[in-house]
Design an enzyme around this catalytic site. Sequence first.
Site, PDB file in Angstrom:
ATOM      1  N   HIS A  12     -10.037  -5.013  -2.025  1.00 54.85           N
ATOM      2  CA  HIS A  12      -8.656  -5.612  -1.643  1.00 54.85           C
ATOM      3  C   HIS A  12      -8.802  -5.760  -0.147  1.00 54.85           C
ATOM      4  CE1 HIS A  12      -9.552  -0.962  -1.669  1.00 54.85           C
ATOM      5  NE2 HIS A  12      -9.007  -0.893  -0.459  1.00 54.85           N
ATOM      6  N   ASP A  58       0.917  -0.969   0.045  1.00 55.17           N
ATOM      7  CA  ASP A  58       0.111   0.178  -0.168  1.00 55.17           C
ATOM      8  C   ASP A  58       0.706   1.235   0.061  1.00 55.17           C
ATOM      9  OD1 ASP A  58      -1.607   2.388   1.186  1.00 55.17           O
ATOM     10  OD2 ASP A  58      -2.986   0.870   1.337  1.00 55.17           O
ATOM     11  N   ASN A  99     -12.469  -2.831   3.627  1.00 57.50           N
ATOM     12  CA  ASN A  99     -13.434  -1.606   3.610  1.00 57.50           C
ATOM     13  C   ASN A  99     -14.462  -1.832   2.370  1.00 57.50           C
ATOM     14  OD1 ASN A  99     -12.192  -0.657   5.880  1.00 57.50           O
ATOM     15  ND2 ASN A  99     -10.897   0.542   4.717  1.00 57.50           N
TER      16      ASN A  99
HETATM   17  P1  5GP Z   1      -9.476   1.811   1.155  1.00 56.28           P
HETATM   18  O1  5GP Z   1      -9.452   3.041   1.657  1.00 56.28           O
HETATM   19  O2  5GP Z   1     -10.033   1.615  -0.240  1.00 56.28           O
HETATM   20  O3  5GP Z   1      -9.839   0.440   1.807  1.00 56.28           O
HETATM   21  O4  5GP Z   1      -7.765   1.343   0.660  1.00 56.28           O
HETATM   22  C1  5GP Z   1      -7.338   1.964  -0.386  1.00 56.28           C
HETATM   23  C2  5GP Z   1      -5.862   1.925  -0.395  1.00 56.28           C
HETATM   24  O5  5GP Z   1      -5.218   1.817  -1.602  1.00 56.28           O
HETATM   25  C3  5GP Z   1      -5.390   3.246   0.331  1.00 56.28           C
HETATM   26  O6  5GP Z   1      -4.602   2.637   1.657  1.00 56.28           O
HETATM   27  C4  5GP Z   1      -4.440   3.822  -0.355  1.00 56.28           C
HETATM   28  O7  5GP Z   1      -3.138   4.289   0.310  1.00 56.28           O
HETATM   29  C5  5GP Z   1      -3.961   2.864  -1.323  1.00 56.28           C
HETATM   30  N1  5GP Z   1      -3.687   3.471  -2.771  1.00 56.28           N
HETATM   31  C6  5GP Z   1      -4.404   4.402  -3.205  1.00 56.28           C
HETATM   32  N2  5GP Z   1      -3.731   4.587  -4.505  1.00 56.28           N
HETATM   33  C7  5GP Z   1      -2.586   3.857  -4.684  1.00 56.28           C
HETATM   34  C8  5GP Z   1      -1.553   3.310  -5.641  1.00 56.28           C
HETATM   35  O8  5GP Z   1      -1.783   3.876  -7.050  1.00 56.28           O
HETATM   36  N3  5GP Z   1      -0.807   2.471  -5.222  1.00 56.28           N
HETATM   37  C9  5GP Z   1      -0.608   1.753  -4.332  1.00 56.28           C
HETATM   38  N4  5GP Z   1       0.205   1.025  -3.945  1.00 56.28           N
HETATM   39  N5  5GP Z   1      -1.595   1.965  -3.358  1.00 56.28           N
HETATM   40  C10 5GP Z   1      -2.639   2.906  -3.486  1.00 56.28           C
END
Ligand code: 5GP
Length: 141
Positions: free
Chosen positions: A100, A30, A87
């Site tokens: 994810h 992440d 989430n």
């Molecule tokens: P969510 O908030 O949907 O549960 O988690 C999404 C996660 O994706 C976040 O923790 C964010 O840091 C990560 N994320 C968003 N864009 C990117 C990206 O371009 N590359 C990577 N490796 N992680 C990402």
Amino acid sequence: MENCIFCKIINQEIPSYKVYEDEKVYAFLDISQATKGHTLIVPKQHVTDIFEYDEEIAAAVFARIPKIARALEKAFPEMEGLNILNNNKELAYQSVFHSHIHLIPRYSKKDDFSIHFGNHTDQQSPAEMQAIADKIKEQVK
Ligand code: 5GP
Ligand code: ZN
């Protein structure tokens, strides 16, 4: 899916720090690194959230979690715990709409990650608890 950042990562259209890949699943760091080693496991097939998983995708993704969890534990022996988080929908803090699973290694109580579970034990009577369970049970297919 077009314009999905995680599909682009899976297809190598944008870079990522990959930690594991097979025919069904891709795992990578992440970008926000809530803690060191914070890893995301994603199905290669685009599904928005847990409500769209079929059993095959679920089996693929969830079967890989212990493998990556053990890899994290071996890579970082100072790790003392692991939170696994998924989430679903904006209200529940989903910000990328390709499902994810977060694996968040824990190193100490002060490692800048926390979860708060409210304890509302006294708010429902046993009958209300039973009614809630029954309502869900009726919908399990
Ligand atoms: P969510 O908030 O949907 O549960 O988690 C999404 C996660 O994706 C976040 O923790 C964010 O840091 C990560 N994320 C968003 N864009 C990117 C990206 O371009 N590359 C990577 N490796 N992680 C990402
Ligand atoms: Zn996608």
